[in-house]
Design a protein around this motif. Structure first.
Motif, mmCIF file in Angstrom:
data_model
loop_
_atom_site.group_PDB
_atom_site.id
_atom_site.type_symbol
_atom_site.label_atom_id
_atom_site.label_comp_id
_atom_site.label_asym_id
_atom_site.label_seq_id
_atom_site.Cartn_x
_atom_site.Cartn_y
_atom_site.Cartn_z
ATOM 1 N N HIS A 14 0.864 -1.201 0.000
ATOM 2 C CA HIS A 14 0.000 0.000 0.000
ATOM 3 C C HIS A 14 0.891 1.239 0.000
ATOM 4 O O HIS A 14 1.494 1.584 1.006
ATOM 5 C CB HIS A 14 -0.907 0.026 1.238
ATOM 6 C CG HIS A 14 -1.826 1.207 1.297
ATOM 7 N ND1 HIS A 14 -3.162 1.109 1.613
ATOM 8 C CD2 HIS A 14 -1.611 2.523 1.088
ATOM 9 C CE1 HIS A 14 -3.715 2.301 1.588
ATOM 10 N NE2 HIS A 14 -2.786 3.192 1.281
ATOM 11 N N HIS A 16 1.488 5.386 -1.717
ATOM 12 C CA HIS A 16 1.099 6.553 -2.527
ATOM 13 C C HIS A 16 2.357 7.142 -3.153
ATOM 14 O O HIS A 16 3.214 7.664 -2.441
ATOM 15 C CB HIS A 16 0.421 7.618 -1.662
ATOM 16 C CG HIS A 16 -0.837 7.133 -1.019
ATOM 17 N ND1 HIS A 16 -2.075 7.284 -1.602
ATOM 18 C CD2 HIS A 16 -1.045 6.475 0.144
ATOM 19 C CE1 HIS A 16 -2.999 6.747 -0.814
ATOM 20 N NE2 HIS A 16 -2.402 6.238 0.252
ATOM 21 N N MET A 40 -1.328 3.194 -4.985
ATOM 22 C CA MET A 40 -2.679 3.716 -4.789
ATOM 23 C C MET A 40 -3.085 4.622 -5.961
ATOM 24 O O MET A 40 -2.256 5.354 -6.508
ATOM 25 C CB MET A 40 -2.733 4.505 -3.479
ATOM 26 C CG MET A 40 -2.722 3.601 -2.270
ATOM 27 S SD MET A 40 -4.208 2.566 -2.230
ATOM 28 C CE MET A 40 -3.462 0.947 -2.262
ATOM 29 N N HIS A 175 -4.307 -0.783 6.081
ATOM 30 C CA HIS A 175 -3.883 0.071 7.208
ATOM 31 C C HIS A 175 -4.815 -0.069 8.422
ATOM 32 O O HIS A 175 -5.448 0.881 8.846
ATOM 33 C CB HIS A 175 -3.713 1.542 6.800
ATOM 34 C CG HIS A 175 -4.788 2.132 5.924
ATOM 35 N ND1 HIS A 175 -6.118 2.054 6.223
ATOM 36 C CD2 HIS A 175 -4.695 2.824 4.765
ATOM 37 C CE1 HIS A 175 -6.792 2.691 5.280
ATOM 38 N NE2 HIS A 175 -5.959 3.150 4.384
ATOM 39 N N ASP A 249 1.504 2.745 3.549
ATOM 40 C CA ASP A 249 0.632 3.909 3.376
ATOM 41 C C ASP A 249 1.448 5.200 3.371
ATOM 42 O O ASP A 249 0.955 6.245 3.801
ATOM 43 C CB ASP A 249 -0.467 3.956 4.450
ATOM 44 C CG ASP A 249 -1.608 4.899 4.075
ATOM 45 O OD1 ASP A 249 -1.684 5.305 2.898
ATOM 46 O OD2 ASP A 249 -2.416 5.223 4.962
HETATM 47 ZN ZN ZN Z 1 -3.315 5.143 1.714
#
Ligand code: ZN
Ligand code: NCD
Length: 353
Positions: A14, A16, A40, A175, A249
């Motif tokens: 995960h 970004h 993402m 998450h 994340d």
């Molecule tokens: Zn995220």
């Protein structure tokens, strides 16, 4: 006391990566550590189709430092208008690895998210048939629900009915931040529900948001929770349970947008991701379980091959960068703010060239 640790190269399930100038700055940190990452799709506008995903993947590959070995695994942002045939084609042609569901309004750039599960049922049926994972931002968006309860309410009101209505759909609850989520994932017997957990939710509780004043760089979504939740996440992540794995994340935002009257959610942890997870596993006397969490469980769940390359950490105290500069003159604060960490990842770049 062990002085080095060698393991299969990990993956980040995960991440970004953003786009444009920000992509160029943040990508090398992830590519140095991870072989693959689930990217993402919450750009503006979001990556909603296989066509968008191909174009974004090409921009990521073009931004990689020379010699880097890194495979972006692309996702499509599920919206009420998603075409099941496009998702099928994307998966069959190995453009898309998964589909991401943001409940509309749950987090950064989620205004295009799903407004009701009934609207996306045909896509979910297709994914179930293909064995394609659905990735969930698991927070209720009902404004009447307390922000600290949103994950538990999502599990009850959305996730349980989803698992019941799609009995073979593979789902990742991303998450996770609460004891309720940890218990739910651990107790789900069918083997098709997994979870990711971030370093910040393993290291901090919600007091970190208010330590001597308001701390915008500790703010992400789902928000940090109480100590009992942090302890439950640490227990599950380090237990050897096979359906939990890395999902950093990492979500960079420039300082100006975080240190603001209405600051953005997101913690940029990519520069220190593996070292911070490794610290947690050592504190929990679970170094022997780190490879499963970092490099095995996620690939097995996604049905992808394990990475063959190895990476090595050395017991040597070092600090990550406190912040990273952007060519625009802006900067992004880094998770842990330059604190000293006990292990250092050795560079494998020389071995590869
Ligand atoms: Zn995220
Ligand atoms: C993410 C972002 O900034 O894109 N922020 C965050 O706090 N995690 C969005 C998200 O994944 O929720």
């Amino acid at each position: 006391m062990r002085q080095t640790i060698t393991l299969r190269r990990p993956d980040d399930w995960h991440l970004h990566l953003r786009d444009g100038a920000m992509l160029n700055v943040v990508l090398p940190y992830s590519a140095r550590q991870f072989a693959r990452a689930i990217v993402m799709p919450n750009l503006q506008p979001p990556v909603t189709t296989a066509g968008h995903a191909v174009a974004y993947r090409n921009r990521i590959l073009a931004a990689l430092p020379p010699g880097a070995q890194f495979e972006p695994l692309m996702t499509a942002y599920l919206c009420d208008a998603t075409e099941p045939s496009d998702i099928r084609r994307g998966y069959e042609e190995r453009i898309l690895a998964a589909v991401k569901l943001y409940p509309a309004g749950a987090t950064t750039h989620s205004e295009h998210g799903v407004t009701s599960m009934a609207r996306v049922a045909r896509t979910l049926e297709t994914m179930q048939e293909l064995g394609m994972p659905l990735l969930l931002h698991g927070e209720s968006t009902d404004p009447a629900v307390d922000i600290f309860d949103r994950e538990a309410v999502f599990i009850e009101k959305t996730l349980q009915p989803l698992l019941r209505d799609f009995p073979r759909l593979k789902v990742v609850l991303e998450h996770i931040t609460t004891e309720e989520a940890a218990d739910f994932v651990a107790g789900e017997r069918s083997g098709r529900l997994a979870a990711t957990v971030t370093p910040q939710h393993l290291i901090f509780n919600r007091n970190a948001l208010f330590m001597g004043g308001l701390r915008p760089h500790q703010y992400c979504l789902p928000v940090l929770k109480r100590e009992r939740h942090r302890l439950a996440l640490r227990r599950l992540a380090t237990s050897g349970f096979e359906r939990i794995f890395i999902g950093t994340d990492s979500a960079p935002h420039i300082r100006r947008l975080k240190e603001a009257a209405c600051g953005c959610a997101g913690v940029f942890n990519a520069p220190v991701a593996l070292e911070s997870y490794l610290m947690v596993f050592e504190e929990e006397s679970a170094l022997d379980r780190f490879e499963g969490f970092a490099s095995v469980n996620g690939a097995r769940f996604y049905g992808l091959p394990l990475n063959e390359e190895r990476i090595t950490f050395e017991r040597r105290e070092a600090s990550g960068p406190g912040e990273v500069q952007m060519p625009t003159g802006d900067s992004v604060k880094v998770f842990l703010d330059g604190a000293v960490l006990p292990w250092t990842l050795l560079d494998t770049a020389e071995d590869r060239s």
